[in-house]
Design an enzyme around this catalytic site. Structure first.
Site, PDB file in Angstrom:
ATOM      1  N   ASP A  49      -4.624   0.754  -9.430  1.00 13.38           N
ATOM      2  CA  ASP A  49      -6.060  -0.328  -9.629  1.00 13.38           C
ATOM      3  C   ASP A  49      -6.318  -0.125 -11.231  1.00 13.38           C
ATOM      4  O   ASP A  49      -6.903  -1.027 -11.392  1.00 13.38           O
ATOM      5  CB  ASP A  49      -6.321   1.564  -8.832  1.00 13.38           C
ATOM      6  CG  ASP A  49      -6.285   1.764  -7.525  1.00 13.38           C
ATOM      7  OD1 ASP A  49      -5.479   1.302  -6.754  1.00 13.38           O
ATOM      8  OD2 ASP A  49      -6.662   3.294  -7.047  1.00 13.38           O
TER       9      ASP A  49
ATOM     10  N   ASP B 104       2.668   1.881  -4.796  1.00 11.47           N
ATOM     11  CA  ASP B 104       3.284   1.704  -6.237  1.00 11.47           C
ATOM     12  C   ASP B 104       4.073   3.497  -7.084  1.00 11.47           C
ATOM     13  O   ASP B 104       4.533   3.422  -7.897  1.00 11.47           O
ATOM     14  CB  ASP B 104       1.278   1.957  -6.789  1.00 11.47           C
ATOM     15  CG  ASP B 104       0.457   3.079  -6.976  1.00 11.47           C
ATOM     16  OD1 ASP B 104       0.728   3.387  -5.649  1.00 11.47           O
ATOM     17  OD2 ASP B 104      -0.542   2.718  -7.115  1.00 11.47           O
TER      18      ASP B 104
ATOM     19  N   SER C  56     -13.841   1.681  -7.778  1.00 13.58           N
ATOM     20  CA  SER C  56     -14.838   1.543  -8.634  1.00 13.58           C
ATOM     21  C   SER C  56     -13.966   2.653  -9.677  1.00 13.58           C
ATOM     22  O   SER C  56     -14.857   2.427 -11.211  1.00 13.58           O
ATOM     23  CB  SER C  56     -15.757   2.406  -7.805  1.00 13.58           C
ATOM     24  OG  SER C  56     -15.902   3.521  -7.441  1.00 13.58           O
TER      25      SER C  56
ATOM     26  N   GLU D 272       1.008  -1.312   0.087  1.00 18.25           N
ATOM     27  CA  GLU D 272       0.147   0.500  -0.184  1.00 18.25           C
ATOM     28  C   GLU D 272       0.705   0.941   0.000  1.00 18.25           C
ATOM     29  O   GLU D 272       1.557   1.182   0.547  1.00 18.25           O
ATOM     30  CB  GLU D 272      -1.125   0.004   0.635  1.00 18.25           C
ATOM     31  CG  GLU D 272      -2.286   0.470   1.129  1.00 18.25           C
ATOM     32  CD  GLU D 272      -2.715  -0.545  -0.228  1.00 18.25           C
ATOM     33  OE1 GLU D 272      -3.105  -0.103  -1.203  1.00 18.25           O
ATOM     34  OE2 GLU D 272      -3.766  -1.355   0.639  1.00 18.25           O
TER      35      GLU D 272
ATOM     36  N   SER E   7     -25.874   6.078 -17.512  1.00 16.18           N
ATOM     37  CA  SER E   7     -25.710   5.261 -15.982  1.00 16.18           C
ATOM     38  C   SER E   7     -26.609   4.615 -15.666  1.00 16.18           C
ATOM     39  O   SER E   7     -27.752   5.813 -15.080  1.00 16.18           O
ATOM     40  CB  SER E   7     -24.878   6.128 -15.210  1.00 16.18           C
ATOM     41  OG  SER E   7     -24.871   5.187 -13.612  1.00 16.18           O
TER      42      SER E   7
ATOM     43  N   LEU F 275     -12.317   0.580  -3.461  1.00 12.98           N
ATOM     44  CA  LEU F 275     -12.251  -1.138  -4.148  1.00 12.98           C
ATOM     45  C   LEU F 275     -11.878   0.100  -5.625  1.00 12.98           C
ATOM     46  O   LEU F 275     -12.108  -1.364  -6.648  1.00 12.98           O
ATOM     47  CB  LEU F 275     -13.939  -1.595  -4.072  1.00 12.98           C
ATOM     48  CG  LEU F 275     -13.853  -2.486  -2.261  1.00 12.98           C
ATOM     49  CD1 LEU F 275     -15.303  -2.892  -2.020  1.00 12.98           C
ATOM     50  CD2 LEU F 275     -12.725  -2.746  -2.030  1.00 12.98           C
TER      51      LEU F 275
ATOM     52  N   TYR G 278      -3.512  12.219  -0.016  1.00 17.13           N
ATOM     53  CA  TYR G 278      -3.421  10.970  -0.622  1.00 17.13           C
ATOM     54  C   TYR G 278      -1.668  12.313  -1.294  1.00 17.13           C
ATOM     55  O   TYR G 278      -0.482  12.131  -1.176  1.00 17.13           O
ATOM     56  CB  TYR G 278      -3.858  10.784  -1.646  1.00 17.13           C
ATOM     57  CG  TYR G 278      -3.353   9.961  -2.726  1.00 17.13           C
ATOM     58  CD1 TYR G 278      -3.688   8.342  -2.360  1.00 17.13           C
ATOM     59  CD2 TYR G 278      -2.671  10.120  -3.653  1.00 17.13           C
ATOM     60  CE1 TYR G 278      -2.402   7.895  -2.776  1.00 17.13           C
ATOM     61  CE2 TYR G 278      -2.196   9.522  -4.558  1.00 17.13           C
ATOM     62  CZ  TYR G 278      -2.392   7.699  -3.948  1.00 17.13           C
ATOM     63  OH  TYR G 278      -1.889   7.059  -5.178  1.00 17.13           O
TER      64      TYR G 278
HETATM   65  C1  GLA Z   1      -4.879   4.326  -4.148  1.00 13.26           C
HETATM   66  C2  GLA Z   1      -4.413   4.702  -5.819  1.00 13.26           C
HETATM   67  C3  GLA Z   1      -3.308   4.207  -5.813  1.00 13.26           C
HETATM   68  C4  GLA Z   1      -2.494   3.453  -4.724  1.00 13.26           C
HETATM   69  C5  GLA Z   1      -3.547   3.455  -3.394  1.00 13.26           C
HETATM   70  C6  GLA Z   1      -2.258   2.862  -2.174  1.00 13.26           C
HETATM   71  O1  GLA Z   1      -5.494   3.174  -4.426  1.00 13.26           O
HETATM   72  O2  GLA Z   1      -5.600   5.102  -6.153  1.00 13.26           O
HETATM   73  O3  GLA Z   1      -2.548   4.067  -7.462  1.00 13.26           O
HETATM   74  O4  GLA Z   1      -1.349   4.316  -4.388  1.00 13.26           O
HETATM   75  O5  GLA Z   1      -4.321   4.662  -3.340  1.00 13.26           O
HETATM   76  O6  GLA Z   1      -1.550   1.690  -2.270  1.00 13.26           O
END
Ligand code: GLA
Length: 381
Positions: free
Chosen positions: A170, A34, A125, A31, A66, A123, A222
């Site tokens: 993701d 990336d 989406s 986590e 949608s 998750l 983030y």
């Molecule tokens: C989110 C981001 C990913 C990754 C995760 C943390 O899901 O979209 O790219 O950085 O957080 O691992």
């Protein structure tokens, strides 16, 4: 699949040319690694976003309906500038934009979208939507975009058009995952290995607990984590934190000027190592043995990376007390889901223990389901 095909027919008065789908994901471990060019190990959920689509003639324009929003949005080339469309349709327009930016001649199209990936639960989406639309448009237009290049293009839609500075995990999961496998991805080289994940065969299950905790400050936090990591890498004279092997960690920590960057760096370096160790244990047939690594990952995300919230911490802690072999938050954090590795007979009791603990603390009732690794993006018909 049937619902989205019928929805297309109802909205546009004719059948579509096909149906495509891309999955949501959970990340088993790795986590916030990336964007530090490190390792991740996600697997695809059987929950997916479905897109029915058909080409239109004339000057290219796009219409997308949608099912969740019961709303149709139409856009043309004039709308294709970063931020030109917001909300759910921005993910669709972002993919068209990213394809055109990369020089592809995207055909005009009508699309219908339906999904059973929970929105806002961490998750992915949004990646599921991007990658389902991307796969549909590539097929419809006969575009020459090799599968390994697709995650970066979908990520560009998210970074450049929607404006979220996410990494590549993701979209890689949504495109590259395979059923019954986790995806061991090197986010620097793009090298991907399918790691068999036969949980049922090992008498295990991955329980996904959606804490339903509202995302707090998530976007700015983030981006702040990213910036701290990038600055620390520069201060340490490496391209990315991925370049720090665990043996170099003590010296790196001693060289950093502040406690905050020391914590962030320690998380990333130890997390990359935990991903490699998890893969090694899975390869050797010791699926249960990954439990302590999951729990160590959670502790690191809580104490060093500081991206958990009380709901995530309680869910992980109570799951373990109730017999899980390991548990951790999954995804970006600040709300979202916890995954717990449990014996396949203990799913209900672990879920019940977490539900009870949430009620006792006055948290909203969590939702939960068992996740089995499903396939990546594909054409269904
Ligand atoms: C989110 C981001 C990913 C990754 C995760 C943390 O899901 O979209 O790219 O950085 O957080 O691992």
């Amino acid at each position: 699949m049937d619902a989205v095909a019928k929805g297309f027919h109802k909205v546009y008065g004719e059948p579509g040319a096909g149906v495509w789908a891309a999955p949501g994901r959970v990340n088993l471990i790795g986590e916030h690694t990336d964007y530090n060019e490190g390792y991740v190990l996600p697997f695809a959920l059987p929950r997916r976003t479905y897109v029915a689509a058909g080409r239109t003639g004339g000057a290219p324009r796009w219409q997308v309906w949608s099912a969740q929003m019961d709303q149709t949005v139409e856009f043309g080339p004039e709308d294709l500038r970063p931020g030109g469309l917001t909300g759910w349709a921005g993910y669709v327009a972002g993919v068209v934009w990213a394809l055109r930016e990369a020089g592809y001649d995207v055909p005009g199209a009508r699309l219908a979208v339906d999904s059973d990936v929970p929105v806002g639960a961490g998750l992915s989406s949004s990646a599921a939507l991007e990658c389902a639309v991307l796969t549909a448009l590539v097929d419809l237009g006969g575009l020459d975009l090799p599968v390994p290049s697709r995650p970066a293009l979908a990520q560009r839609a998210e970074n450049g058009f929607v404006g979220v500075p996410s990494g590549i995990m993701d979209q890689s999961a949504a495109i590259l995952c395979q059923a019954e496998h986790a995806l061991f991805l090197d986010c620097r080289t793009g090298q991907a290995e399918q790691v068999p994940l036969d949980l049922a065969g090992a008498g295990l299950a991955v329980l996904v607990i959606d804490t339903r905790a509202p995302h707090r400050l998530a976007d700015g936090e983030y981006a702040a984590r990213r910036t701290t990591c990038e600055r620390a890498a520069a201060a340490l004279g490496v391209t990315a934190l991925r370049d720090l092997e665990p043996a170099r960690l003590p010296a790196a920590l001693a060289a950093l000027p502040d406690d905050l960057s020391r914590r962030r760096v320690r998380h990333v370096v130890t997390e990359n190592q935990r991903v490699r160790e998890t893969v090694a244990r899975l390869r050797s047939g010791d699926a249960r043995g990954i439990g302590p690594l999951l729990s160590a990952s959670h502790a690191s995300l809580r104490d060093d990376y500081q991206v958990t919230v009380p709901e995530l911490d309680v869910a992980a802690e109570v799951a373990e007390q109730a017999g899980a072999f390991g548990a951790r938050m999954t995804g970006g954090g600040f709300g979202g889901c916890v995954i717990a590795l449990v014996g396949d007979g203990a799913v209900d009791s672990v879920a019940a223990a977490v539900t009870e603990a949430f009620a006792a603390r006055g948290f909203a009732a969590p939702a939960w389901f068992v996740a089995t690794p499903g396939p990546g993006a594909t054409r269904l018909r």
